[in-house]
Design a protein around this motif. Sequence first.
Motif, mmCIF file in Angstrom:
data_model
loop_
_atom_site.group_PDB
_atom_site.id
_atom_site.type_symbol
_atom_site.label_atom_id
_atom_site.label_comp_id
_atom_site.label_asym_id
_atom_site.label_seq_id
_atom_site.Cartn_x
_atom_site.Cartn_y
_atom_site.Cartn_z
ATOM 1 N N LEU A 48 -45.451 18.074 5.817
ATOM 2 C CA LEU A 48 -46.174 17.111 5.061
ATOM 3 C C LEU A 48 -47.678 17.118 5.769
ATOM 4 O O LEU A 48 -48.607 16.972 5.040
ATOM 5 C CB LEU A 48 -45.292 16.082 5.100
ATOM 6 N N ALA A 49 -47.541 17.085 7.219
ATOM 7 C CA ALA A 49 -48.812 16.902 7.942
ATOM 8 C C ALA A 49 -49.739 18.246 7.505
ATOM 9 O O ALA A 49 -50.807 18.001 7.481
ATOM 10 C CB ALA A 49 -48.578 16.880 9.165
ATOM 11 N N SER A 50 -49.061 19.301 7.380
ATOM 12 C CA SER A 50 -49.989 20.489 7.059
ATOM 13 C C SER A 50 -50.476 20.442 5.665
ATOM 14 O O SER A 50 -51.586 20.819 5.303
ATOM 15 C CB SER A 50 -49.196 21.765 7.020
ATOM 16 N N PHE A 51 -49.595 19.800 4.712
ATOM 17 C CA PHE A 51 -49.952 19.649 3.518
ATOM 18 C C PHE A 51 -51.265 18.796 3.511
ATOM 19 O O PHE A 51 -52.206 19.226 2.683
ATOM 20 C CB PHE A 51 -48.606 19.133 2.435
ATOM 21 N N TYR A 52 -51.243 17.677 3.915
ATOM 22 C CA TYR A 52 -52.345 16.858 3.940
ATOM 23 C C TYR A 52 -53.739 17.643 4.450
ATOM 24 O O TYR A 52 -54.730 17.068 4.203
ATOM 25 C CB TYR A 52 -52.137 15.452 5.079
ATOM 26 N N LYS A 53 -53.322 18.282 5.484
ATOM 27 C CA LYS A 53 -54.333 19.052 6.368
ATOM 28 C C LYS A 53 -55.129 20.148 5.544
ATOM 29 O O LYS A 53 -56.199 20.228 5.311
ATOM 30 C CB LYS A 53 -54.127 19.628 7.649
ATOM 31 N N ASP A 54 -54.392 20.772 4.809
ATOM 32 C CA ASP A 54 -54.567 21.632 3.953
ATOM 33 C C ASP A 54 -55.149 21.415 2.617
ATOM 34 O O ASP A 54 -55.636 21.988 1.959
ATOM 35 C CB ASP A 54 -53.436 22.930 3.724
ATOM 36 N N ASN A 55 -54.919 20.158 2.187
ATOM 37 C CA ASN A 55 -55.432 19.532 0.983
ATOM 38 C C ASN A 55 -56.100 18.243 1.093
ATOM 39 O O ASN A 55 -55.480 17.062 0.582
ATOM 40 C CB ASN A 55 -54.095 19.359 -0.253
#
Length: 346
Positions: free
Chosen positions: A58-65
């Motif tokens: 989820l953290a990567s999702f926020y970072k990538d998006n």
Amino acid sequence: MAITIAMFNNKGGVSKTTTTFNLGWILAERGHTVVMVDADPQCNLTGMVVDIKEDDALASFYKDNPGRNLRDALEPAFASRPKPLEPVDCVAVEGIDGLYLIPGHVGLAEDEVSLGIAQQLSESVQALKNLPGSFRFLFDITADALHADFVLLDLSPGLGAINQNLVATSDYFIVPASPDVFSVMALESLARVLPRWNRWAMNASQLEALSGADYPFPQPALKFLGTVIQRYRLKSGAATEGFRAYFDALDTAVETILTPALDKAGLLLERHKYDEAGMDQSLRLQSIPDFNSLITNSQQVRRPVFALTKEDMVSKGFVWDTQKASIDSFRALFTQLAERVEILTS
Ligand SMILES: Nc1ncnc2c1ncn2[C@@H]1O[C@H](COP(=O)(O)OP(=O)(O)O)[C@@H](O)[C@H]1O
Ligand SMILES: [Mg+2]
């Protein structure tokens, strides 16, 4: 303008998230464009659409998006940035055309306090006057950008400022519930809270500070569509009697407690609308049985139980013929649910 429907019950585990996903999917299958909003900081709906099984996914999702979630999209309002709210670049749900998601954010809970203060109905909250209207404004511009027909709000359980705002500024709400003693109690509390929230919204919309804000607080128009009862707590075969009793208790609570309170508050549609949709006094939109073993497949392939295909089942080692009848029966139930929603909101 898209029609906004909130899924609300202050009780958790009653299938709010599952029903949002399934209803969104079947409405999209029926040709509507639908935006689902994950307004629960638990982000369960986001997890059904985006693969966030890994711990830091989820953290990567926020970072990538960046900006691509409810909290970040509202940040210009909440952090008083000199920058207008913009439509969210929604995530297109895989496997179905016309279904989109505004992902949730675990940090949304932190905005609850500011919103709570902004909603205290005082003209002195100038600095916060843009907050109460910001959610609905964001949903409207996002839906407009996609030419969406429906916005479905998946809410957290609880009676905080965010839920108060999202329910009271929706066009309609659905109450998912399950046949147990806690759902009956939850209905009693909804009967007290919903009229109060609606009165708050009526007053808020009259306040100069809020109606004249950059994101004007909308004119309330909330109406109750009905309940969706999930019977998934039923253990196979056993407890049918007790289960029946809670089903009846739920109907009784709706008819004698919830409906009269909503009626008095002006939150019901005209009776002929429910008649047209083929609903009786219990205002039950649908009863959904336990998905049983289909739930595992549904979660694996990120599709509703009624949309599982032969490939989805066989490749996972299931025998198609025995599952097909069950899948079809869920399709019939969700189709009727969608038809009723179409009729009631038309
Ligand atoms: N009809 C059903 N049959 C079996 N399991 C269900 C059914 N509806 C929901 N569930 C499961 O019950 C749990 C709670 O549902 P969920 O939609 O997350 O509820 P809520 O959003 O109200 O907390 C989830 O694990 C979900 O997969
Ligand atoms: Mg949920």
